[in-house]
Write a protein that holds these residues in place. Structure first.
Motif, PDB file in Angstrom:
ATOM      1  N   ARG A  58     -10.412  -0.792   4.839  1.00 42.12           N
ATOM      2  CA  ARG A  58     -10.241  -0.407   3.499  1.00 42.12           C
ATOM      3  C   ARG A  58      -9.412   0.980   3.758  1.00 42.12           C
ATOM      4  O   ARG A  58      -8.569   1.451   2.718  1.00 42.12           O
ATOM      5  CB  ARG A  58     -11.407  -0.071   3.057  1.00 42.12           C
ATOM      6  CG  ARG A  58     -11.417   0.466   1.679  1.00 42.12           C
ATOM      7  CD  ARG A  58     -12.644   0.427   0.964  1.00 42.12           C
ATOM      8  NE  ARG A  58     -13.143  -1.005   0.960  1.00 42.12           N
ATOM      9  CZ  ARG A  58     -14.598  -1.223   0.472  1.00 42.12           C
ATOM     10  NH1 ARG A  58     -15.341  -0.141   0.127  1.00 42.12           N
ATOM     11  NH2 ARG A  58     -14.840  -2.347   0.325  1.00 42.12           N
ATOM     12  N   THR A 110     -11.667  -3.706  -9.567  1.00 39.41           N
ATOM     13  CA  THR A 110     -10.580  -3.483  -8.767  1.00 39.41           C
ATOM     14  C   THR A 110     -10.841  -3.706  -7.396  1.00 39.41           C
ATOM     15  O   THR A 110     -12.106  -3.913  -6.956  1.00 39.41           O
ATOM     16  CB  THR A 110     -10.182  -1.811  -9.054  1.00 39.41           C
ATOM     17  OG1 THR A 110     -10.975  -1.113  -8.589  1.00 39.41           O
ATOM     18  CG2 THR A 110      -9.767  -1.668 -10.466  1.00 39.41           C
ATOM     19  N   PRO A 111      -9.893  -3.555  -6.503  1.00 38.71           N
ATOM     20  CA  PRO A 111     -10.174  -3.767  -5.067  1.00 38.71           C
ATOM     21  C   PRO A 111     -11.197  -2.909  -4.390  1.00 38.71           C
ATOM     22  O   PRO A 111     -11.819  -3.158  -3.276  1.00 38.71           O
ATOM     23  CB  PRO A 111      -8.862  -3.817  -4.223  1.00 38.71           C
ATOM     24  CG  PRO A 111      -7.861  -4.117  -5.383  1.00 38.71           C
ATOM     25  CD  PRO A 111      -8.593  -3.767  -6.557  1.00 38.71           C
ATOM     26  N   LEU A 112     -11.225  -1.819  -4.995  1.00 41.22           N
ATOM     27  CA  LEU A 112     -12.040  -0.672  -4.179  1.00 41.22           C
ATOM     28  C   LEU A 112     -13.382  -0.535  -4.977  1.00 41.22           C
ATOM     29  O   LEU A 112     -14.137   0.443  -4.545  1.00 41.22           O
ATOM     30  CB  LEU A 112     -11.375   0.566  -4.367  1.00 41.22           C
ATOM     31  CG  LEU A 112     -10.180   0.800  -3.499  1.00 41.22           C
ATOM     32  CD1 LEU A 112      -9.399   2.136  -3.958  1.00 41.22           C
ATOM     33  CD2 LEU A 112     -10.254   0.725  -2.038  1.00 41.22           C
ATOM     34  N   GLU A 113     -13.776  -1.428  -5.710  1.00 38.63           N
ATOM     35  CA  GLU A 113     -15.164  -1.144  -6.360  1.00 38.63           C
ATOM     36  C   GLU A 113     -15.933  -2.460  -6.551  1.00 38.63           C
ATOM     37  O   GLU A 113     -15.219  -3.337  -6.235  1.00 38.63           O
ATOM     38  CB  GLU A 113     -14.970  -0.504  -8.014  1.00 38.63           C
ATOM     39  CG  GLU A 113     -14.255  -1.530  -8.877  1.00 38.63           C
ATOM     40  CD  GLU A 113     -14.067  -0.945 -10.265  1.00 38.63           C
ATOM     41  OE1 GLU A 113     -14.067   0.273 -10.358  1.00 38.63           O
ATOM     42  OE2 GLU A 113     -13.511  -1.836 -11.193  1.00 38.63           O
ATOM     43  N   TYR A 135      -5.846   1.459   2.551  1.00 37.83           N
ATOM     44  CA  TYR A 135      -5.319   1.420   1.207  1.00 37.83           C
ATOM     45  C   TYR A 135      -4.880   2.844   0.887  1.00 37.83           C
ATOM     46  O   TYR A 135      -5.440   3.907   0.854  1.00 37.83           O
ATOM     47  CB  TYR A 135      -6.572   1.026   0.440  1.00 37.83           C
ATOM     48  CG  TYR A 135      -6.301   0.601  -1.031  1.00 37.83           C
ATOM     49  CD1 TYR A 135      -5.888  -0.761  -1.511  1.00 37.83           C
ATOM     50  CD2 TYR A 135      -6.189   1.555  -2.059  1.00 37.83           C
ATOM     51  CE1 TYR A 135      -5.529  -1.040  -2.750  1.00 37.83           C
ATOM     52  CE2 TYR A 135      -6.295   1.104  -3.361  1.00 37.83           C
ATOM     53  CZ  TYR A 135      -5.523  -0.130  -3.820  1.00 37.83           C
ATOM     54  OH  TYR A 135      -5.291  -0.296  -5.129  1.00 37.83           O
ATOM     55  N   SER A 184      -3.036  -5.888  -1.436  1.00 40.65           N
ATOM     56  CA  SER A 184      -4.079  -4.823  -1.825  1.00 40.65           C
ATOM     57  C   SER A 184      -5.515  -5.384  -1.744  1.00 40.65           C
ATOM     58  O   SER A 184      -6.418  -4.667  -1.082  1.00 40.65           O
ATOM     59  CB  SER A 184      -3.962  -4.296  -3.038  1.00 40.65           C
ATOM     60  OG  SER A 184      -3.954  -5.252  -4.087  1.00 40.65           O
ATOM     61  N   TRP A 185      -5.771  -6.401  -2.293  1.00 38.62           N
ATOM     62  CA  TRP A 185      -7.115  -7.135  -2.154  1.00 38.62           C
ATOM     63  C   TRP A 185      -7.469  -7.381  -0.814  1.00 38.62           C
ATOM     64  O   TRP A 185      -8.667  -7.411  -0.499  1.00 38.62           O
ATOM     65  CB  TRP A 185      -7.040  -8.184  -3.163  1.00 38.62           C
ATOM     66  CG  TRP A 185      -7.328  -8.086  -4.439  1.00 38.62           C
ATOM     67  CD1 TRP A 185      -6.427  -7.552  -5.491  1.00 38.62           C
ATOM     68  CD2 TRP A 185      -8.809  -7.986  -5.229  1.00 38.62           C
ATOM     69  NE1 TRP A 185      -7.203  -7.443  -6.717  1.00 38.62           N
ATOM     70  CE2 TRP A 185      -8.613  -7.291  -6.447  1.00 38.62           C
ATOM     71  CE3 TRP A 185     -10.116  -8.010  -4.551  1.00 38.62           C
ATOM     72  CZ2 TRP A 185      -9.501  -7.426  -7.412  1.00 38.62           C
ATOM     73  CZ3 TRP A 185     -11.231  -7.976  -5.450  1.00 38.62           C
ATOM     74  CH2 TRP A 185     -10.955  -7.572  -6.849  1.00 38.62           C
ATOM     75  N   ALA A 219      -8.198  -4.008   0.882  1.00 45.83           N
ATOM     76  CA  ALA A 219      -9.241  -3.140   0.415  1.00 45.83           C
ATOM     77  C   ALA A 219     -10.573  -3.750   0.411  1.00 45.83           C
ATOM     78  O   ALA A 219     -11.665  -2.971   0.344  1.00 45.83           O
ATOM     79  CB  ALA A 219      -8.704  -2.734  -0.901  1.00 45.83           C
TER      80      ALA A 219
END
Length: 612
Positions: free
Chosen positions: A449, A67-70, A452, A439-440, A443
């Motif tokens: 970030r 995902t975008p956050l990991e 987000y 989002s990408w 983030a």
């Protein structure tokens, strides 16, 4: 849906009349370029961060495993599963069929409305208000309204017929033909705005010549009018195809119960129905959709740029109305049928459903659904979020549009072409694709970030979505300003900024108010982007309404949509009054100051001035 608009339609949206053809100019005037490089650079950075950078990250998302956050690894799994995702449930084929079918019906209906407005049909004055209501109404409203009217189980129409005859259901709107009907009705309003300008400006001289040669009205329509409209009809067809491929609300609400799969709903399912979300697979589909839509948009833009079918001339031009004679009543009936299906039926269905205790139950009508909304702790924050996102997003889009429209005549041609090309890109980005890209984009950048999961990320996404509309309106408004106004200001010692603030902005202010209202209304009904980007704390009215609807709380969903529509009508009336007051003040006689009316382009007293 957003779309490219011709110069005539720009003037319709901007509320300014078509200017008379310019006289032969004795010299050319190019607006000054001084003081613009810094502003152009800032604008370029803003457009890069808002449009181009998300496009880059959309491509990246198709090759990332997480995902975008990991933290994630590079992978080809998204494209490895592309064939399965495109063919699962015939998603690709269904999207193409829906796009072609809604284009044929939508363009045909829009052309019929545009032609009827040029006749003396009874009630023709209702066409434009009806279309504006339809344009201002979200696709989600249409889908939910028709679902409550004619779904096979509790639809108002089916329940009524079942009570009368004991048989039913007669019609199930949650089907292929229902989806095509609803999407075509909504798409036709946007295509109408694209066609009404060229159709209304058709030169009656050609038709009169055909009549003098013995040709009847139908033969004239087939042999004279249709060929003259061929370029704009081809462009409108491309608009319809782009709109059809972008469709999301209708396929989600009406196609889902019928187990119909489409590209947009397939991307939504890959993100919403899996834990963790399959962003790589959704990104791969988004890249394919984006490439296809960019190709269609490029073809559309090329056709518009090289349009050579001319029917409006400066000499002896007139756009006469067609006399329907004994068929005036038939034209009025056709307008009435459109009013019923495009406005009355979905509105009436939602209003009646909002008073029902349960869908399909006529006994015990009450205000209970509205009372439950008042007790729902999620409604207040959703209203606040929607107002902020709509007002701020519309304002930012309008400011950017005015800046672009002001800069383009003052910078080099290649730079101006670059700005135009970048602002066209969102036309080819469905809301769900734009949401994934944004989002990408933010983030994945440590400094950005923090955006987000906030409403500010949604503001960026929806601002990008409506930017092409506001750019077209701003371009139509600024095109009415005579270059001699700026020349006179410069000769008086005023700089570009002072000229913009004291002369240009007051003259185009009514159009800017309209641009802000239109974009705010479009944002308020946007469903696909908020579905991807919102959470429990950043819900909007559209996502909350869909949540209620999907949880079988149709009465509360209908009540919430009804209140939203009433709120938009009130806001529209307020802005309309402010618009009228502003126009009256600007048109007030200015004595001997030589102030120009906003609706009449100024012209120099001694010679005609042309603008490059």
């Amino acid at each position: 849906m957003t779309t490219l608009i011709t110069d005539d339609t720009r003037r319709e949206l901007a509320g300014t009349p078509t200017p008379p053809p310019p006289a032969a100019s004795t010299r050319r005037f190019r607006r000054p370029r001084t003081g613009t490089p810094l502003l152009a650079a800032v604008l370029g950075v803003v457009l890069f961060l808002g449009i181009l950078w998300p496009l880059v990250m959309l491509l990246v998302s198709a090759f990332r495993s997480g995902t975008p956050l990991e933290a994630a690894t590079w992978t080809l799994s998204g494209f490895a599963a592309l064939g399965e995702n495109l063919t699962r449930g015939d998603a690709l084929l269904n999207s193409i069929v829906l796009a072609v079918a809604t284009t044929i019906l939508g363009v045909g209906l829009a052309l019929g409305l545009a032609l009827l407005e040029r006749t003396n049909a009874r009630g023709r004055f209702l066409i434009r208000p009806l279309v504006l209501i339809s344009v201002s109404t979200s696709a989600m409203f249409y889908a939910m309204g028709y679902s409550q009217l004619a779904n096979g189980y509790t639809g108002l129409l089916n329940v009524w017929i079942r009570d009368l005859t004991g048989h039913g259901p007669v019609i199930d709107i949650e089907s292929w033909y229902g989806l095509i009907l609803v999407d075509s009705l909504h798409a036709s309003a946007f295509v109408y705005l694209f066609l009404v300008g060229p159709v209304s400006k058709l030169n009656a001289t050609y038709e009169e010549a055909a009549a003098m040669s013995g040709a009847g009205q139908w033969r004239t329509l087939r042999t004279i009018t249709a060929p003259l409209l061929t370029p704009i009809l081809l462009s409108a067809t491309l608009v319809g195809l782009v709109s059809g491929l972008q469709s999301f609300d209708g396929p989600l609400i009406l196609g889902g119960p019928a187990d119909l799969s489409f590209l947009g709903t397939r991307m939504w399912s890959l993100i919403n129905d899996h834990n963790p979300p399959l962003y790589a697979q959704a990104g791969a589909i988004a890249v394919v959709v984006l490439v296809a839509l960019l190709a269609l948009t490029a073809v559309q833009s090329r056709i518009l740029r090289h349009r050579t079918f001319v029917s409006v001339t400066g000499k002896n031009f007139q756009g006469a109305r067609w006399d329907l004679r004994g068929a005036r009543g038939v034209g009025g009936i056709a307008i009435g049928v459109y009013a019923v299906f495009a406005v009355a039926l979905p509105f009436l269905a939602l209003i009646l459903t909002s008073f029902q205790p349960f869908p399909g139950v006529w006994q015990g009508l009450s205000l209970r659904n509205y009372e439950l909304l008042g007790e729902n702790p999620n409604v207040g924050p959703a209203v606040t979020n929607t107002v902020i996102i709509s007002a701020v997003g519309g304002a930012i889009a309008t400011v950017l549009a005015v800046t672009i429209a002001t800069l383009v005549p003052r910078i080099s041609r290649w730079a101006a072409g670059g700005f135009r090309a970048v602002t066209i890109i969102p036309l080819a980005m469905p809301g769900i694709v734009a949401a994934i890209a944004v989002s990408w984009a933010y983030a994945a950048v440590p400094g950005l970030r923090a955006l987000y999961g906030t409403i500010w990320l949604m503001i960026i996404a929806v601002t990008v979505a409506v930017l092409p509309v506001t750019v077209q309106i701003a371009a139509g408004a600024t095109a009415q300003l005579g270059g001699d106004l700026e020349e006179a200001a410069r000769m008086s010692g005023a700089g570009p900024l002072r000229t913009l603030v004291t002369i240009n902005l007051p003259l185009i202010l009514p159009s800017l108010i309209g641009s802000w209202l239109i974009s705010a209304v479009l944002i308020s009904g946007n469903l696909d982007a908020p579905l991807i980007l919102s959470d429990q704390d950043t819900q909007t009215l559209s996502t909350l309404t869909y949540q209620m609807f999907s949880n079988q709380n149709q009465g509360q969903a209908a009540a919430l949509l009804t209140l939203l529509i009433v709120g938009l009508l009130i806001a529209g009336l307020i802005v309309g009054v402010l618009h009228r007051i502003t126009v009256r003040r600007l048109r007030r006689p200015a004595g001997d100051t030589g102030a120009a009316s906003p609706s009449t382009p100024a012209s120099p007293p001694a010679e005609s001035v042309g603008i490059e």
